[in-house]
Design an enzyme around this catalytic site. Structure first.
Site, mmCIF file in Angstrom:
data_model
loop_
_atom_site.group_PDB
_atom_site.id
_atom_site.type_symbol
_atom_site.label_atom_id
_atom_site.label_comp_id
_atom_site.label_asym_id
_atom_site.label_seq_id
_atom_site.Cartn_x
_atom_site.Cartn_y
_atom_site.Cartn_z
ATOM 1 C CD GLU A 172 -2.883 -1.331 2.283
ATOM 2 O OE1 GLU A 172 -2.934 -0.421 3.128
ATOM 3 O OE2 GLU A 172 -3.583 -2.362 2.363
ATOM 4 C CD GLU A 232 -4.297 -5.717 3.541
ATOM 5 O OE1 GLU A 232 -3.066 -5.903 3.368
ATOM 6 O OE2 GLU A 232 -4.740 -4.931 4.382
#
Length: 665
Positions: A209, A317
């Protein structure tokens, strides 16, 4: 396989082997494998045969189903208080285990189970090895993420202070501490042994991320070049220095990109360092059609890139993170959207987050949870794969394609600012050695680099003090391997930049007139371009030209880390010149974890100062957890980020607005 009697009938187990053909439409059965060995091109050409086979299995799986994954499924949950090697909310709900078992390096710190808080280094290394071994024994695939504590401040992964990546790169003050951390990962991976002595393969997913700004390795806290180099260093240290050969490496930026690969690939470390192309996305919208459409578009982009680069595509995710239980068919709706998209359906695995129990969110429904029936249906769908669907995951006969020589400039990194009169130039050459390695400055005379104890070709660069005047120079390194010449270069900025006054976010004067340096200072969401403008500004030499494109998404945004106390100020001010459209701008302040917004139109093309009183900021409509909060003194004492979003107003899909002098006042 065990546990299959607890569930609805499913299709036969899926076995991937050397005979699997990606374009085939028929499901593969247990007898599909042949003895022909597939040639696999992966990061580690010395990887164990089981690790190579896992890579081939995932390549072959594309379009046949998606492996479901769950973080910490054996150690945390709502259906047990004490964990064993078989406890799992997923198993309690479906009678089956996830196909993918997620773990995190926080186990090594003792901050997540099975790690022991206050335990010894050896205890927690053994705990992570235990997690790998038990997941593997149940028939699953291990994935390791890395929520790393701040090596500079000692804070957690949310603590973005200290320009951490620059400090853990070679030559940085905390480089040794980072090596020690990698040593523990290496020990845990090499300690994950099966009864026959072979090692359990693990997909390692570091620095996830990174296109967001919430972690210290994220956008705005390091440059793209720094991110690329720390990712490369991590792979080289584990693979080449520590001789860990049971890892695959995953790259997993976060949503959203509007289907545009530009920002996704901006921090890509290169094909030599990545096996899995991933994508993280959480849904705050209760399963809205817009979120599903945008997510499928991005997953399709990832699948296309994976095919182009020879990588495994994955939904690394995901989760429903709005108000819990708002959409009682969320799992099946998401799976339905994935199945319906010819490209998104080719992602190999999708992993959701942990069920930490107590008052925490349940990312996987448990017995009695409102979403339990939907998750049971999700599990029963033949396209969702759990452990009882798997066979032969690590069995395919493969041979590794030998890695070609690769050279890269490690330090200084591109757009790095150097303020001292001496620094060290480091170059790494893998899968080869060179007798001739040099560096040069702005195309000048080459200076020899020599191989040092850490394996770098390095040399001192003594800088004329008069050069520390905010100029930029190009550092180029070169090496000769046989008859082949390798080069790499970086633009380096020299000298200090005068700090801005308290409360100021940006006046756009400190980027040495360089658009890429400007872009690196901000995180970017969906399609936009930011460049310096000498013609449209409030003061000084430059303002910001902020161009948007709503072809693939109805909004776009840029953001910058703040990390300050704004109690001395009463408003957020900026100079704004609109483009005459019916689109709008949202000024967003993130404070104490809450998102506060102030909206303004873009119809005025005259260019004027906008003053947004903090008392008029409202919580973002989607931030339901902070719906009743105010941007008051308590929140202003802890401002973490500034964001500027542009949203589609229904008439103009592309345009450019101009911004300058952003500050709290």
């Amino acid at each position: 396989m065990p546990f299959s009697s607890f569930r609805a009938p499913r299709r036969a187990v899926i076995t991937m082997g050397a005979a699997a053909v990606a374009a085939a439409s028929a499901p593969l059965s247990a007898g599909a494998a042949t003895t022909r060995a597939d040639r696999v091109k992966i990061v580690d050409d010395c990887a164990t045969k089981e690790t190579r086979a896992l890579f081939q299995y995932m390549l072959d799986l594309q379009g046949r189903g998606v492996l479901f994954g769950h973080e910490h499924t054996l150690t945390d949950g709502f259906t047990f208080d004490t964990y064993t090697d078989q406890t799992s909310d997923v198993q309690a709900t479906t009678g089956d285990y996830p196909a993918v078992f997620g773990w995190d390096t926080l186990i090594l710190n003792g901050f997540q189970k099975p790690g022991v808080y206050g335990g010894t280094v050896e205890q927690n290394i053994e705990a992570l090895s235990w997690a790998f071994e038990k997941s593997d024994a149940l028939g699953g695939i291990n994935v390791l993420s890395a929520h790393m504590y701040n090596f500079v401040t000692g804070g957690n992964f949310w603590d973005t202070a200290g320009r951490v990546v620059s400090q853990i790169l070679p030559g940085g003050a905390k480089h040794g501490d980072y090596n020690e951390f990698l040593d523990r990962i290496a020990a845990a991976a090499k300690g994950a042994k099966r009864s026959d002595g072979t090692l359990s393969p693990v997909v390692f997913r570091p620095f996830h991320e990174n296109t967001g700004g919430w972690f210290w390795w994220g956008a705005g806290h390091c440059t793209s070049a720094e991110f690329i180099e720390i990712f490369r260093y991590t792979v080289e240290y584990l693979r080449d220095t520590k001789k860990v050969h049971n890892l695959l490496y995953s790259y997993s930026p976060n949503s959203s990109f509007g289907g545009d690969p530009t920002n996704y690939m901006k921090t890509y470390p290169g094909d030599e360092f990545v096996d899995v192309l991933g994508y993280d996305a959480y849904d705050n919208s209760a399963g809205s059609a817009e979120w599903l459409t945008g997510t499928m578009k991005d997953l399709a982009m990832v699948v296309d890139l994976a095919a182009e680069h020879g990588k495994v595509p994955a939904f690394t995710e995901f989760g429903e993170s709005g108000e819990e239980g708002r959409d009682l068919t969320w799992f099946t709706d998401l799976l339905g959207a994935i199945k319906a998209d010819p490209k998104a359906s080719r992602v190999t695995h999708m992993l959701t987050w942990a069920n930490f129990g107590g008052t925490n969110r349940a990312y996987v429904p448990f017995p009695g949870h409102a979403m339990e029936p939907d998750f049971v249906d999700y599990h029963a769908d033949p396209y969702s794969l759990f452990t009882s669907d798997l066979e032969g995951v690590f069995d395919a006969p493969t041979v590794a394609v030998p890695s070609a020589p690769f050279m890269h400039l490690v330090t200084p990194t591109d757009r790095q600012r150097i303020t001292t009169t001496s620094t060290t130039i480091r170059m790494r050459l893998t899968s080869a050695t060179s007798r001739t390695a040099t560096y040069s400055i702005d195309g000048g005379a080459p200076v020899a680099l020599t191989r040092d104890a850490a394996g770098f070709y390095s040399g001192a660069w003594n800088i004329d003090p008069s050069w520390l005047d905010n100029r930029s120079v190009t550092v180029t390194v070169g090496a000769k391997v046989g008859r082949q010449n390798f080069t790499d270069s970086a633009l380096v900025l020299l000298g200090e930049v005068e700090p801005m006054p308290a409360g100021w976010i940006d006046d756009f004067e400190g980027y040495a007139g360089d658009d890429l340096t400007l872009s690196e200072a901000y995180s970017h969401v969906n399609a936009n371009t930011t460049v310096l403008s000498a013609d449209h500004k409030a003061s000084g030499a430059f303002g910001l030209a902020y161009s948007y494109d709503f072809a693939n998404a109805g909004y776009t945004g840029i953001g910058k880390s703040v990390g300050a106390d704004w109690n001395a100020f009463s408003a957020l001010k900026l100079w704004l010149q609109g483009d005459g459209s019916t689109n709008g701008a949202t000024i967003q302040v993130v404070a104490k974890g809450a998102y506060f917004e102030y909206n303004v139109g873009l119809s005025d093309t005259s260019g004027k100062e906008i003053s947004a009183p903090f008392t008029e900021f409202k919580p973002a409509p989607w931030d339901t957890g902070h719906a009743d909060e105010l941007l008051d003194a308590e929140h202003l004492a802890d401002v973490s980020a500034f964001n500027l979003y542009l949203g589609y107003g229904g008439s103009t899909a592309t345009g450019t607005v101009y911004v300058d002098d952003i500050r709290a006042e």
